[in-house]
Design a protein around this motif. Sequence first.
Motif, PDB file in Angstrom:
ATOM      1  N   ALA A   1       6.195  -8.934 -22.505  1.00 54.94           N
ATOM      2  CA  ALA A   1       6.572  -8.715 -21.104  1.00 54.94           C
ATOM      3  C   ALA A   1       6.026  -9.856 -20.257  1.00 54.94           C
ATOM      4  O   ALA A   1       5.065 -10.524 -20.657  1.00 54.94           O
ATOM      5  CB  ALA A   1       6.008  -7.388 -20.590  1.00 54.94           C
TER       6      ALA A   1
ATOM      7  N   GLU B   1       7.236   2.075 -20.462  1.00 53.75           N
ATOM      8  CA  GLU B   1       6.943   1.318 -19.250  1.00 53.75           C
ATOM      9  C   GLU B   1       5.969   2.104 -18.382  1.00 53.75           C
ATOM     10  O   GLU B   1       5.660   3.269 -18.679  1.00 53.75           O
ATOM     11  CB  GLU B   1       8.232   1.033 -18.477  1.00 53.75           C
ATOM     12  CG  GLU B   1       9.149   0.071 -19.211  1.00 53.75           C
ATOM     13  CD  GLU B   1      10.504  -0.083 -18.553  1.00 53.75           C
ATOM     14  OE1 GLU B   1      10.700   0.422 -17.433  1.00 53.75           O
ATOM     15  OE2 GLU B   1      11.387  -0.702 -19.174  1.00 53.75           O
TER      16      GLU B   1
ATOM     17  N   ASP C   1       4.405  -3.088 -21.553  1.00 54.97           N
ATOM     18  CA  ASP C   1       4.780  -3.345 -20.167  1.00 54.97           C
ATOM     19  C   ASP C   1       3.577  -3.893 -19.416  1.00 54.97           C
ATOM     20  O   ASP C   1       2.433  -3.511 -19.705  1.00 54.97           O
ATOM     21  CB  ASP C   1       5.273  -2.050 -19.492  1.00 54.97           C
ATOM     22  CG  ASP C   1       6.018  -2.308 -18.181  1.00 54.97           C
ATOM     23  OD1 ASP C   1       6.215  -1.352 -17.411  1.00 54.97           O
ATOM     24  OD2 ASP C   1       6.406  -3.477 -17.919  1.00 54.97           O
TER      25      ASP C   1
ATOM     26  N   ASN D   1      13.241  -9.856 -22.825  1.00 54.80           N
ATOM     27  CA  ASN D   1      12.587  -8.567 -22.580  1.00 54.80           C
ATOM     28  C   ASN D   1      12.220  -8.374 -21.110  1.00 54.80           C
ATOM     29  O   ASN D   1      11.990  -7.260 -20.662  1.00 54.80           O
ATOM     30  CB  ASN D   1      11.338  -8.396 -23.454  1.00 54.80           C
ATOM     31  CG  ASN D   1      10.389  -9.591 -23.343  1.00 54.80           C
ATOM     32  OD1 ASN D   1       9.954  -9.972 -22.263  1.00 54.80           O
ATOM     33  ND2 ASN D   1      10.082 -10.198 -24.477  1.00 54.80           N
ATOM     34  N   SER D   2      12.139  -9.468 -20.337  1.00 55.01           N
ATOM     35  CA  SER D   2      11.695  -9.347 -18.939  1.00 55.01           C
ATOM     36  C   SER D   2      12.385 -10.340 -18.034  1.00 55.01           C
ATOM     37  O   SER D   2      12.716 -11.446 -18.460  1.00 55.01           O
ATOM     38  CB  SER D   2      10.189  -9.622 -18.819  1.00 55.01           C
ATOM     39  OG  SER D   2       9.453  -8.893 -19.740  1.00 55.01           O
TER      40      SER D   2
ATOM     41  N   GLU E   1       5.608 -11.160 -15.836  1.00 54.10           N
ATOM     42  CA  GLU E   1       5.867 -10.844 -14.435  1.00 54.10           C
ATOM     43  C   GLU E   1       5.206 -11.873 -13.533  1.00 54.10           C
ATOM     44  O   GLU E   1       4.102 -12.343 -13.813  1.00 54.10           O
ATOM     45  CB  GLU E   1       5.332  -9.440 -14.091  1.00 54.10           C
ATOM     46  CG  GLU E   1       5.809  -8.970 -12.724  1.00 54.10           C
ATOM     47  CD  GLU E   1       5.442  -7.537 -12.385  1.00 54.10           C
ATOM     48  OE1 GLU E   1       6.369  -6.721 -12.270  1.00 54.10           O
ATOM     49  OE2 GLU E   1       4.235  -7.255 -12.199  1.00 54.10           O
TER      50      GLU E   1
ATOM     51  N   LYS F   1      16.872  -5.044 -18.299  1.00 54.74           N
ATOM     52  CA  LYS F   1      16.110  -4.962 -17.056  1.00 54.74           C
ATOM     53  C   LYS F   1      17.020  -5.207 -15.853  1.00 54.74           C
ATOM     54  O   LYS F   1      17.987  -5.971 -15.920  1.00 54.74           O
ATOM     55  CB  LYS F   1      15.003  -6.041 -17.017  1.00 54.74           C
ATOM     56  CG  LYS F   1      13.777  -5.711 -17.858  1.00 54.74           C
ATOM     57  CD  LYS F   1      12.974  -4.600 -17.237  1.00 54.74           C
ATOM     58  CE  LYS F   1      11.731  -4.143 -17.965  1.00 54.74           C
ATOM     59  NZ  LYS F   1      11.564  -4.319 -19.335  1.00 54.74           N
TER      60      LYS F   1
ATOM     61  N   LYS G   1       2.524  -4.723 -15.226  1.00 53.92           N
ATOM     62  CA  LYS G   1       2.966  -4.633 -13.830  1.00 53.92           C
ATOM     63  C   LYS G   1       1.805  -4.963 -12.903  1.00 53.92           C
ATOM     64  O   LYS G   1       0.739  -4.358 -13.003  1.00 53.92           O
ATOM     65  CB  LYS G   1       3.444  -3.201 -13.508  1.00 53.92           C
ATOM     66  CG  LYS G   1       4.715  -2.784 -14.230  1.00 53.92           C
ATOM     67  CD  LYS G   1       5.909  -3.021 -13.334  1.00 53.92           C
ATOM     68  CE  LYS G   1       7.245  -2.865 -14.021  1.00 53.92           C
ATOM     69  NZ  LYS G   1       7.423  -1.630 -14.785  1.00 53.92           N
TER      70      LYS G   1
ATOM     71  N   TYR H   1       1.917 -13.016 -18.844  1.00 49.25           N
ATOM     72  CA  TYR H   1       2.743 -12.515 -19.933  1.00 49.25           C
ATOM     73  C   TYR H   1       1.854 -11.829 -20.961  1.00 49.25           C
ATOM     74  O   TYR H   1       0.731 -12.246 -21.206  1.00 49.25           O
ATOM     75  CB  TYR H   1       3.626 -13.596 -20.559  1.00 49.25           C
ATOM     76  CG  TYR H   1       2.934 -14.692 -21.328  1.00 49.25           C
ATOM     77  CD1 TYR H   1       2.515 -15.856 -20.685  1.00 49.25           C
ATOM     78  CD2 TYR H   1       2.752 -14.600 -22.708  1.00 49.25           C
ATOM     79  CE1 TYR H   1       1.907 -16.877 -21.393  1.00 49.25           C
ATOM     80  CE2 TYR H   1       2.146 -15.620 -23.422  1.00 49.25           C
ATOM     81  CZ  TYR H   1       1.730 -16.763 -22.760  1.00 49.25           C
ATOM     82  OH  TYR H   1       1.132 -17.785 -23.466  1.00 49.25           O
TER      83      TYR H   1
ATOM     84  N   THR I   1      17.075   1.158 -18.193  1.00 44.07           N
ATOM     85  CA  THR I   1      16.206   0.626 -17.144  1.00 44.07           C
ATOM     86  C   THR I   1      16.452   1.364 -15.832  1.00 44.07           C
ATOM     87  O   THR I   1      17.570   1.846 -15.585  1.00 44.07           O
ATOM     88  CB  THR I   1      16.404  -0.900 -16.970  1.00 44.07           C
ATOM     89  OG1 THR I   1      15.453  -1.400 -16.018  1.00 44.07           O
ATOM     90  CG2 THR I   1      17.800  -1.218 -16.484  1.00 44.07           C
TER      91      THR I   1
ATOM     92  N   SER J   1      11.679 -11.512 -13.765  1.00 47.59           N
ATOM     93  CA  SER J   1      10.795 -11.249 -12.631  1.00 47.59           C
ATOM     94  C   SER J   1      11.086 -12.258 -11.541  1.00 47.59           C
ATOM     95  O   SER J   1      11.123 -13.470 -11.781  1.00 47.59           O
ATOM     96  CB  SER J   1       9.334 -11.334 -13.081  1.00 47.59           C
ATOM     97  OG  SER J   1       8.470 -11.160 -11.980  1.00 47.59           O
TER      98      SER J   1
END
Lengths: 239, 456
Positions: free
Chosen positions: B240, B356, B299, B190-191, B242, B107, B301, B253, B42, B193
């Motif tokens: 993922a 990513e 990924d 996996n994530s 965020e 991460k 974002k 997600y 990461t 945030s």
Amino acid sequence: MMLSKGLKRKREEEEEEEKEALAVDTWWLDPGHPAVAQAPPAVASSSLFDLSVLKLHHSLRQSEPDLRHLVLVVNTLRRIQASMAPTAALPPVPSPPTAPGIADNLLASSDAALSASMASLLEDLSHIEGLSQAPQPLVDEGPPGRPTGGAPPSLGALDLLGPATGCLLDDGLEGLFEDIDTSMYDSELWAPASEGHKSSPEDGPGKEEAPELDEAELDYLMDVLVGTQALERPPGPGR
Amino acid sequence: MFLKFSLRSVFYGAGGGNDIQWCFSQVKGAVDDDVAEDIISTVEFNHSGELLATGDKGGRVVIFQQEQENKIQSHSRGEYNVYSTFQSHEPEFDYLKSLEIEEKINKIRWLPQKNAAQFLLSTNDKTIKLWKISERDKRPEGYNLKEEDGRYRDPTTVTTLRVPVFRPMDLMVEASPRRIFANAHTYHINSISINSDYETYLSADDLRINLWHLEITDRSFNIVDIKPANMEELTEVITAAEFHPNSCNTFVYSSSKGTIRLCDMRASALCDRHSKLFEEPEDPSNRSFFSEIISSISDVKFSHSGRYMMTRDYLSVKIWDLNMENRPVETYQVHEYLRSKLCSLYENDCIFDKFECCWNGSDSVVMTGSYNNFFRMFDRNTKRDITLEASRENNKPRTVLKPRKVCASGKRKKDEISVDSLDFNKKILHTAWHPKENIIAVATTNNLYIFQDKVN
């Protein structure tokens, strides 16, 4: 190549294992082969099916399978199988004979991963989650009708001795293979010999046999999946 | 000269992925590729861009700090040098399941800076940790009850008192774990945030998403649970998640089936029902047995503005307008030439690689990695794209990177590379873009490359 409990595989070993496990015909890697260059055929070859089954098997053998990889491989396998025999009547899979060696639960050793289908493996994870001493995450009250455990009542998680009531395998194995025609396992392309499994039955390829799984084929199927466990564990009662 | 530079910055500085001339700046890491623990897993800039953190397979975090240089006079922006290194996670053994838990850092996410210290969250498969990184450049001298070497003085020998004073010392950077958030994930995280409220954060594994308060470690709220009652029915996992950069009640997600769900925490405590579902219908002409695998999102974002989100699947990068659910507003092909090779890539498992993606500071350019140590940038305004390579060869500082081209079929031109010559073991999965400047960090297997745009 058997993994002992808790042993962490080094990266190089992992790669070697992959090469061993995926030692099937690689005709499709030939860039000149039409199947590679053009759009994928409407019906998959049996090799692609076998490759997917190998991947599934390999994934299940991990001490802690990558769920995403597992789910994607199973979904792809179903797609392939559906395209291969869309009209053939799928043979019913009778309950596998309860073999005590198989019934050891996941906690006993990482070998148990070999014997569990995807569903039973994940069921065990949900058993363990319920058992965990850790502070429980504060789960909200809903959605209704969805129990957090989902475990069958005969919780074998702590029961290390003796055969379980088959809770680990019955539903799981049926669930996985209900929609997959396992007569492919009679094909010569299925070559578990590299992993020390029992060798394929001498009696010929599956083409000559009726599509339904008979007792012998089912036993073979079970043995292939259970494989090294049958080899390495002393025979339990009733086997 | 100075005026020209300023005008150039005005017109080109904020965007123009291809008007930018990218130059090699630095490379970190060993020259040989054999150490598994050094595999970078990461990469993340902090909110100011002054710090750059990497996590690796061995559970270590290395933080680089940008030198503060006089930008007007220097030829390049400051270099990044090692600021702090610490062991974030150790391998653990789960006795209940007889399983070893990998220490690999999945991460890292930085908290915005509130005081002199820096804070980041780092996570492996099961446990999230809040680390405090603080500097010490002074130490007290002149204790009354202690000698300089630390031995305690006999109080009866003390006849006078003095006030200890602070004296400068060599800078020491200390990392200490302030919170450990454990035992809340059955599956692999996996994530992570951090919420825009800077008080809470989410962590996502294959089947569940939990909401934490940064101060509270002994409990978390489960806000998404897609685990079916019957595990045989499992067909989809979370890949993922965020938080929205501005709305503290909104998060998204993504799934292995190529869908993105936007959830509003105000709607209900358990966000199993999404507010919005983003999904592009499958292109029937491209359908194959591998359609689902390549649609799996690796990924997601949000743009800095919060208006858009970007997703990465195996072959493409898609930009979604949050107000339009039925299809992305932009799609960029990362390596379309791989579409005819999916069978081989399935066989060698490359098709499961998780790339990513990232935005530049002004949301005008997006970047993602590929194979053969190539990485790609797409300029959303000019619609131009560029392929660059992270390689130690021919990379001297301030050398402009030469664009690369892959020849999909037919006669290969000079300087092009054919698809069959690509090295699929050299994958760039992790990239990061400085939040304000044109500085990018690109991770190959175990090296970290830093590129900057050409100044002057």
